[in-house]
Every structure is written in C-alpha cells, then in structure tokens.
Design a protein around this motif. Structure first.
Motif, PDB file in Angstrom:
ATOM      1  N   ARG A  82       8.830 125.490 -22.056  1.00 16.24           N
ATOM      2  CA  ARG A  82       8.087 126.506 -22.813  1.00 16.24           C
ATOM      3  C   ARG A  82       7.278 125.893 -23.964  1.00 16.24           C
ATOM      4  NH1 ARG A  82      12.307 128.158 -20.350  1.00 16.24           N
ATOM      5  NH2 ARG A  82      12.381 130.225 -19.404  1.00 16.24           N
ATOM      6  N   SER A  83       7.273 124.589 -24.059  1.00 16.65           N
ATOM      7  CA  SER A  83       6.643 123.930 -25.198  1.00 16.65           C
ATOM      8  C   SER A  83       5.123 123.929 -25.098  1.00 16.65           C
ATOM      9  CB  SER A  83       7.148 122.478 -25.283  1.00 16.65           C
ATOM     10  OG  SER A  83       6.475 121.809 -26.320  1.00 16.65           O
ATOM     11  N   ARG A 140       8.959 115.438 -29.104  1.00 17.73           N
ATOM     12  CA  ARG A 140      10.195 114.777 -29.564  1.00 17.73           C
ATOM     13  C   ARG A 140      10.715 115.457 -30.836  1.00 17.73           C
ATOM     14  NH1 ARG A 140       7.894 110.025 -29.412  1.00 17.73           N
ATOM     15  NH2 ARG A 140       8.266 109.731 -27.199  1.00 17.73           N
ATOM     16  N   ALA A 141       9.816 115.737 -31.754  1.00 23.24           N
ATOM     17  CA  ALA A 141      10.210 116.406 -32.995  1.00 23.24           C
ATOM     18  C   ALA A 141      10.707 117.815 -32.701  1.00 23.24           C
ATOM     19  CB  ALA A 141       9.021 116.437 -33.960  1.00 23.24           C
ATOM     20  N   ASP A 188      23.327 112.464 -28.107  1.00 27.65           N
ATOM     21  CA  ASP A 188      21.935 112.293 -28.556  1.00 27.65           C
ATOM     22  C   ASP A 188      20.970 112.614 -27.422  1.00 27.65           C
ATOM     23  OD1 ASP A 188      22.688 111.407 -31.042  1.00 27.65           O
ATOM     24  OD2 ASP A 188      22.111 109.310 -30.717  1.00 27.65           O
ATOM     25  N   LEU A 189      19.829 113.146 -27.815  1.00 28.95           N
ATOM     26  CA  LEU A 189      18.770 113.433 -26.849  1.00 28.95           C
ATOM     27  C   LEU A 189      17.671 112.378 -27.002  1.00 28.95           C
ATOM     28  CD1 LEU A 189      18.424 115.862 -24.900  1.00 28.95           C
ATOM     29  CD2 LEU A 189      16.890 116.856 -26.617  1.00 28.95           C
ATOM     30  N   HIS A 190      17.163 111.889 -25.881  1.00 26.73           N
ATOM     31  CA  HIS A 190      16.101 110.871 -25.905  1.00 26.73           C
ATOM     32  C   HIS A 190      14.879 111.357 -25.120  1.00 26.73           C
ATOM     33  CE1 HIS A 190      18.414 107.248 -27.347  1.00 26.73           C
ATOM     34  NE2 HIS A 190      19.395 108.094 -27.071  1.00 26.73           N
ATOM     35  N   ALA A 238      14.678 114.932 -30.501  1.00 30.31           N
ATOM     36  CA  ALA A 238      14.999 113.768 -29.662  1.00 30.31           C
ATOM     37  C   ALA A 238      14.540 112.483 -30.342  1.00 30.31           C
ATOM     38  CB  ALA A 238      14.315 113.898 -28.301  1.00 30.31           C
ATOM     39  N   VAL A 239      15.131 111.370 -29.924  1.00 21.17           N
ATOM     40  CA  VAL A 239      14.693 110.064 -30.416  1.00 21.17           C
ATOM     41  C   VAL A 239      13.827 109.379 -29.355  1.00 21.17           C
ATOM     42  CG1 VAL A 239      16.613 109.706 -32.011  1.00 21.17           C
ATOM     43  CG2 VAL A 239      16.851 108.970 -29.652  1.00 21.17           C
ATOM     44  N   GLY A 240      13.048 108.395 -29.802  1.00 19.94           N
ATOM     45  CA  GLY A 240      12.138 107.691 -28.905  1.00 19.94           C
ATOM     46  C   GLY A 240      12.651 106.312 -28.559  1.00 19.94           C
ATOM     47  N   GLY A 241      11.750 105.350 -28.505  1.00 22.46           N
ATOM     48  CA  GLY A 241      12.149 103.981 -28.181  1.00 22.46           C
ATOM     49  C   GLY A 241      12.099 103.715 -26.693  1.00 22.46           C
TER      50      GLY A 241
END
Ligand code: ADE
Length: 227
Positions: free
Chosen positions: A221-222, A129-130, A93-95, A134-137
C-alpha cells in the motif's frame, strides 16, 4: 517457504492461480491490492524430499519462470534471514537491503572472481525503508543455512547486514531481465551468535513470518515503491 508465504496469502486474501508453468513446482497466488495486481510466488515442495524448495538454484529458476509468466514491473523477495549482532542486528529486525552479493561463490581468477561474488544494486528505497522501519546495507546469499569460517570471513569483509539463501540469485535473474528487485527480510537468527542457527531459526520462524506479513501489507500500500 510456504510458512513464510501463508500469513501473506491469508492477510491479502490471495487466490491460487496454480503452477507458475506446467513443468514448474512453483505456485502462484494473486489479488488486486491498492489498485495494483500483485502475484505471490512460492517455490513449492520438492517431489523427492517433501520439504519446501529453498536455496539459490530454485530461487533463480522460480524467478525466471515467474518473470516469463507475469512480466512484473517490480519484484520483491520476501523471507527470513540471519542477522549480525556485531553490526547492531537483533532477532526480529526488518531489512530492505541496498545491495546483494554471494558469500559462498569463490573463483580466484580475475573477472570470474567478481562475477562469482556478484554485486547487485537495489533501486533507491530510502523512503520505503523509513516507512517500514527497516535497515539497509548488504544482503549476502549462499546455499547453506549455516556459515563456515570462510563464509564468515567473507560476510565480514562484505560488511553484510543480513544473510539469506535466495536474494542474490533472484537479483541476478531480475537484473538480466531488467526488472527492479527489492527484498524484505526479517531476522530469525544471528550468524555470529553461538547458538546453532537451526535452533534459533525454528524458534523465531513464526514471529518473523508474522512481521513479514504485516510489513508486506504496508509495502503493498506504500506510495514509496520505486517505480
Ligand atoms: N534464513 C534465515 N536465517 C538464515 C541464515 N542464517 N542463513 C541463511 N538463510 C537464513
């Protein structure tokens, strides 16, 4: 760790700048990516034990030296983390955490309790994140790879989604310098799984670093960076 940095150095053709400061062990690498000057900093190798320098103390000193040398607009702490299957987490998972705290700093005196726990907000990164999937928290940091029962209780109380050894220390240092901090973390192990953390960590380190490298290229690059 250098193992976490090397795939990024390779993908982005970063060139070595040498030590961050004359009395530092941290190494800097740089390039221009999508019109932005980016500098990647590793914490370096310990002169006594010949291993990567990890953990919150080194993270804070490297961060302070990097802030002084490069005066960045934005810092991004990139690395591996533990996840929590009880909160839906899985290996790989990516955070991109929304906030940072310390689970292993405990001072039961009013005021000091809150200072020791920390609670540092990341800038809004919902769109990033979207984009990255990725997930947050909350990300909680401590000086140990493993977690004692008391650490585990605090991690549950905090509803931590990821556990690492650097982010909150960097968040405190960056907050003091008024520089926004994002973190990008990939899960190598599950804190609430019976397997020894070091076994899962070492088995999954390579795949996690490769995911971090591709995600870092996307981040660099975002158009959704918070600045
Ligand atoms: N890095 C990767 N996994 C970790 C864990 N479980 N705790 C702290 N840092 C980590």
């Amino acid at each position: 760790m250098r193992a976490e940095a090397q795939p990024i150095i390779d993908r982005e053709s970063l060139h070595a700048l040498g030590l961050v400061a004359p009395n530092s062990f941290a190494h800097a690498f740089a390039n221009t990516v999508a019109g932005r000057t980016i500098v990647l900093v590793t914490h370096g190798t310990d002169p006594l034990h010949h291993c990567d320098r990890i953990g919150p103390i080194v993270a804070a000193t490297t961060c302070a030296a990097s802030l002084a040398r490069f005066a960045p607009r934005l810092m991004v702490n990139i690395g591996t983390c533990g996840g929590f299957r009880s909160r839906g987490g899985a290996i790989g998972d990516l955070h991109v955490p929304q906030r940072f705290a310390f689970h292993d700093q405990r001072v039961p005196i009013p005021g000091f309790r809150e200072f020791a726990r920390g609670m540092f907000e990341a800038p809004n990164a919902d769109a990033l994140r979207a984009e990255l999937g990725a997930v947050g928290g909350l990300c909680s940091s401590g000086g140990s790879l493993d977690a004692t029962p008391q650490d585990r209780a605090i991690l549950d109380e905090l509803e931590a989604r990821c556990k690492d050894m650097e982010a909150a220390a960097i968040a405190l240092t960056a907050r003091d310098a008024r520089v926004p901090l994002l973190a990008l973390k990939c899960v190598t192990d599950l804190v609430d799984h019976p397997e020894a953390v070091q076994d899962a960590f070492l088995r999954n380190l390579r795949s996690a670093t490769l995911r971090l490298a591709t995600s870092t290229s996307a981040l660099l690059r975002s158009n959704n960076l918070p600045w």
